[in-house]
Design an enzyme around this catalytic site. Structure first.
Site, PDB file in Angstrom:
ATOM      1  N   HIS A  34      18.880 -56.352 -68.454  1.00 39.50           N
ATOM      2  CA  HIS A  34      18.100 -56.152 -69.715  1.00 39.50           C
ATOM      3  C   HIS A  34      18.925 -56.454 -70.891  1.00 39.50           C
ATOM      4  CE1 HIS A  34      16.614 -52.802 -67.052  1.00 39.50           C
ATOM      5  NE2 HIS A  34      15.392 -53.194 -67.316  1.00 39.50           N
ATOM      6  N   SER A 182      16.889 -52.010 -61.880  1.00 38.45           N
ATOM      7  CA  SER A 182      16.932 -50.318 -61.962  1.00 38.45           C
ATOM      8  C   SER A 182      16.960 -49.758 -60.561  1.00 38.45           C
ATOM      9  CB  SER A 182      15.911 -49.985 -62.990  1.00 38.45           C
ATOM     10  OG  SER A 182      16.089 -50.694 -63.920  1.00 38.45           O
ATOM     11  N   ARG A 183      16.229 -50.465 -59.554  1.00 39.60           N
ATOM     12  CA  ARG A 183      16.028 -49.645 -58.433  1.00 39.60           C
ATOM     13  C   ARG A 183      17.014 -49.947 -57.311  1.00 39.60           C
ATOM     14  NH1 ARG A 183       9.943 -51.341 -59.433  1.00 39.60           N
ATOM     15  NH2 ARG A 183       8.908 -49.529 -59.464  1.00 39.60           N
TER      16      ARG A 183
END
Ligand code: AMP
Length: 272
Positions: A34, A182-183
């Site tokens: 990100h 994010s996972r």
């Protein structure tokens, strides 16, 4: 940096911005992937707006909507450090009304990711369109990591004549090659180690292409071989419009892999 919780606050501010706006929509739990989008936007725009919204309509029943990692305080600090101008964190109730105009993603959104998650892309396009309506960005930044999403958003902008530039951004990886996600926090140590085979097999495929291998079935077999002990959901070789291809087209091919680790699906791809 200003944190905006309501749509009205953002709309009021947007009315008075006459310069370029770079926009990065996210679901939070921000990582270096990100951050690379935010940094690119920072270089290319006068104003940078990041949204954090875990969008319920893109999760299927039984998926991880309720357990999706949330790190609001850390995310705020990251955005502040990256010199984001506005961080938009709306409530679900304000983003959706009881009766909604639905977006129907095209048929090609029902292959690959869309086959595994039918309706997922309808939800993605719905929320991105809403966010575009609120933020009215000049440039919107999306990662190549979610290649099918990027392709569908590009098509939506074109089909609906939205005056927005979609900027594709390179995949950011951990030092050992694992694509950031994010996972990834869901992975056990053992799964984390096995997950390295995704990038490893993609790099191998790319090196074979560099040695003039053009047959996609041979490349798929090589990748399958490396992944033989994992729960592979799909290996696909497509052109940039997501049509399956038999022969590699240089500068127009994406090799995609999805592997299941328990409940967690890991995506990776390489653009040839
Ligand atoms: P998400 O928060 O997962 O919805 O992702 C928000 C944006 O960040 C999407 O455009 C993703 O494609 C992008 N993104 C996520 N992971 C990466 C990564 N490892 N490298 C580059 N972009 C990423």
């Amino acid at each position: 940096m200003k944190i905006l919780k309501t749509i009205e606050e953002l709309q009021d501010i947007r009315k008075n911005i006459n310069s370029n706006v770079g926009f990065i929509p996210t679901m939070g739990a921000l990582h270096d992937g990100h951050i690379s989008l935010i940094k690119k936007a920072r270089l290319e725009n006068e104003i940078v707006i990041v949204s954090i919204f875990v969008n319920p309509t893109q999760f299927l029943p039984g998926e991880d909507l309720n357990t999706y990692p949330r790190k609001d305080e850390a995310d705020k600090k990251i955005c502040e450090l990256c010199k984001v101008d506005y961080l938009f964190m709306p409530e679900i109730s304000t983003m959706y009304s009881e009766e909604e105009i639905l977006i129907k993603a095209p048929n090609k959104s029902y292959i690959l990711e869309g086959l595994a998650r039918p309706g997922h892309f309808d939800g993605v396009l719905q929320v991105v369109l809403k966010l575009f309506g609120i933020v009215q960005p000049t440039n919107a930044y999306f990662g190549k990591k979610d290649a099918q999403q990027l392709s569908l958003i590009t098509q939506m902008v074109k089909n609906l004549f939205l005056p927005i530039n979609i900027i594709p951004c390179e995949i950011v990886r951990e030092n050992d090659g694992l694509a950031m996600s994010s996972r990834n926090v869901y992975l056990s140590n053992e799964q984390r180690a096995d997950a390295l085979l995704l990038s490893k097999s993609l790099y191998l495929a790319a090196s074979l292409v560099a040695k003039n291998e053009r047959d996609t079935s041979i490349l798929t077999n090589k990748i399958s071989e490396i992944m033989k002990n994992l729960d592979v959901e799909y290996i696909a070789i497509v052109d940039r419009e997501f049509n399956e291809i038999k022969t590699i087209e240089l500068n127009n091919t994406i090799i995609l892999i999805v592997v299941r680790f328990g409940q967690t699906r890991l995506l990776d791809n390489i653009w040839i």
